[in-house]
Design a protein around this motif. Sequence first.
Motif, short mmCIF file in Angstrom:
data_model
loop_
_atom_site.label_atom_id
_atom_site.label_comp_id
_atom_site.label_asym_id
_atom_site.label_seq_id
_atom_site.Cartn_x
_atom_site.Cartn_y
_atom_site.Cartn_z
N GLU A 157 0.82 -1.21 0.00
CA GLU A 157 0.00 0.00 0.00
C GLU A 157 0.86 1.26 0.00
OE1 GLU A 157 -2.98 0.18 -0.67
OE2 GLU A 157 -3.43 -1.95 -0.55
N ASP A 186 1.83 1.81 -3.58
CA ASP A 186 0.69 2.35 -4.33
C ASP A 186 0.45 3.83 -3.99
OD1 ASP A 186 0.38 -0.11 -5.44
OD2 ASP A 186 -1.32 -0.72 -4.18
N ALA A 187 0.60 4.19 -2.71
CA ALA A 187 0.41 5.59 -2.31
C ALA A 187 1.47 6.49 -2.93
CB ALA A 187 0.43 5.70 -0.79
N ARG A 247 0.42 7.07 -6.46
CA ARG A 247 -0.73 7.99 -6.57
C ARG A 247 -0.30 9.43 -6.44
NH1 ARG A 247 -3.33 4.54 -2.93
NH2 ARG A 247 -3.16 6.15 -1.30
N HIS A 248 0.64 9.68 -5.54
CA HIS A 248 1.05 11.06 -5.25
C HIS A 248 2.31 11.46 -5.99
CE1 HIS A 248 -1.97 11.61 -2.11
NE2 HIS A 248 -1.68 10.40 -1.68
N SER A 295 -0.34 -2.88 -9.52
CA SER A 295 0.03 -2.83 -8.11
C SER A 295 1.15 -3.83 -7.84
CB SER A 295 -1.19 -3.14 -7.22
OG SER A 295 -0.79 -3.29 -5.87
N ASP A 328 -5.13 2.93 1.47
CA ASP A 328 -5.48 4.37 1.46
C ASP A 328 -5.19 5.00 2.82
OD1 ASP A 328 -6.36 4.03 -1.15
OD2 ASP A 328 -8.42 3.65 -0.54
#
Length: 640
Positions: free
Chosen positions: A129, A132-133, A136-137, A171, A520
Amino acid sequence: MTRPAAPAPRGVRTDRPPSAGAGAGPRRPSVRALVTRGALPVAMVLWLVSLRHVRLERMDDLGLIEVLPVLFWVALGLLTLGFAVQLRGPRLSHAWSAAYVVGLIAIVHATPSLLHPDVRYSWAWKHVEVVDAFLRHGGPVPRPGWLDIYNQWPGFFAVNGLVLRATGLPSAMGYAHWATPVADVLLIGPLILLYRTITRDWRLVWGAVWIFFSCMWIGQDYFAPQTFGFLLFVTVLAMVLKQLAPVRPPGAPADPPPAGATGAAAVREGWRPTRFLMVLLLVAVLVTSHQLTPLMLIVFLTALSLPRRNRRVVLPVLACAVVLQAVWLATAARPYISANLRSFVAVVASPDANAPTWLTGLGSPAPGQVLLAWVDRGLSAAVVLLAAVALLRRPWTRRTALPYLLIAPMPMPALNSYGGEMIFRAYLFALPAAAMLVSALVLRTGAPARWRWRVRLRAVASFALLLAFLGGLVFGYYGKEMMESFTSREVAATEFLYRTAPAGSLVVTVTNNVPDIDKDYDQHDRVVIAWNQLENRKLLVRDPLAGLDQAVSLAAPPGPVYLVLNRAQTAECYITGVLPADTVPRLEAAVDGSHLFSPVFRNSDAVVYELVDHNAPEIQPHPQQQPQQPRSQQQHGGQP
């Protein structure tokens, strides 16, 4: 006068034994060759067949050990026999040696991946995760909560982000499931490079590789920055040692070393610019990826620089490592260092800082875990003891870098507990040297003809020792499987939670042992009751509903509140004793009988509750208290 024999025509063999007649057929393979070539494929087939008869629901105190069928153990023993036989054959095959080592990694480390449909170990889910974060950012994650430490050591996650962008995978979850066996296979190359700087005897090299993987019970080879860092650590050490010239001290040794045994002594010609830059690049990536491993590298390089003849090679790398580490700690990692400086100083002065977690828990560990702890520590002690005996019995090893590599991490537990894990990390980092020393002690080959019985006795003893190593390994590696693996029903509960929970929600758990609970994480807050102050945990044990109410009120949530309970949290309390074994079932019963929470998802392995009475007096904030993470989380951000 005898006429000279006419030369044999081209293509005709002249090395045929005298007894072989003209019409003799091809020679039959020896028993040794049959065992070498047959044991590996048969063992792999038996292993795959054995997995069809595993019943995971029957696991108890000792995890997978209790449910693996007899065929699995037969396969492991047969594989060890084949490796031991081929290692002592007249001709060593690198292909067969590598195949046996890969087979060992597959049987030991791929078994959980084949048995479980989802990623094993909650920390691996967390690291997925974080990757993945970061994607995303496009870099560091805003509002990371208790996972802010990964913003300050982002190297591992940035590398995985590049892998995902290059491959197009959505992912890291797709390959994190197989990270353990893949990481171990990748480690074979650096280990061989390291061992070849010590000796040119390939039997000792392959024996050391096998012993390393047979004794690495710590479990630091999953999808984690530690795994990535350890791979870089071994590679850098091997490249540094390769620069040290193989000079034998004057005078014949009392115990002749194997052919080509070398000492990490005088310097060859110093560093070539390209090789030195490659080492610096690896060190830079390591410094940005993990908190502990760069410090271990500095400690090891310092130990290697003690002999004056090594300093021309070692000191430039050591100086660069110190500078890179200092710059990183003073810039990117400064918030973490500032927040935890007092705790760093405190643990140095705390003689009990390395106590296992269950010694300070409110419950008692499962009976099987006490046995497991003794086996693990017995294996570690046996490896270190045999390594020390090798230094005494094999004088040639004392002229190599092995003594420095073995002793270098030993003082580290006195300097920092690393959440009670430093003593195990010290064993992990000393293991490459210890494995080489044990190999030199027990896999020595060659003896006078009149002493052949000693050779056979040594071969039997070494085979028994290799089996004993594997026996200890499976206890440490499989013994907590009941809490480290998750069912599909537990995964379904978390998936439902994050499909329905709006941003800004508070997620409450008893322990952190929930699959993908950090999904998340930049959009949700977390409370782990087992990480709160001792008084809060005692209240939970005494009155489950009151303890839950206090945990929620301390967080003062502005948005929805969810409580997640699952089978793995119950198993963790039972296995580790962090809380009494009945804590989670008692809390579930109390919540079901209250008016504060309502179940919104339930199956046989997990339940998700939502807080329905936000205005209840029990839920109102208590500003005089603050939730507190346990010492292990404060020191290294929960990085196991």
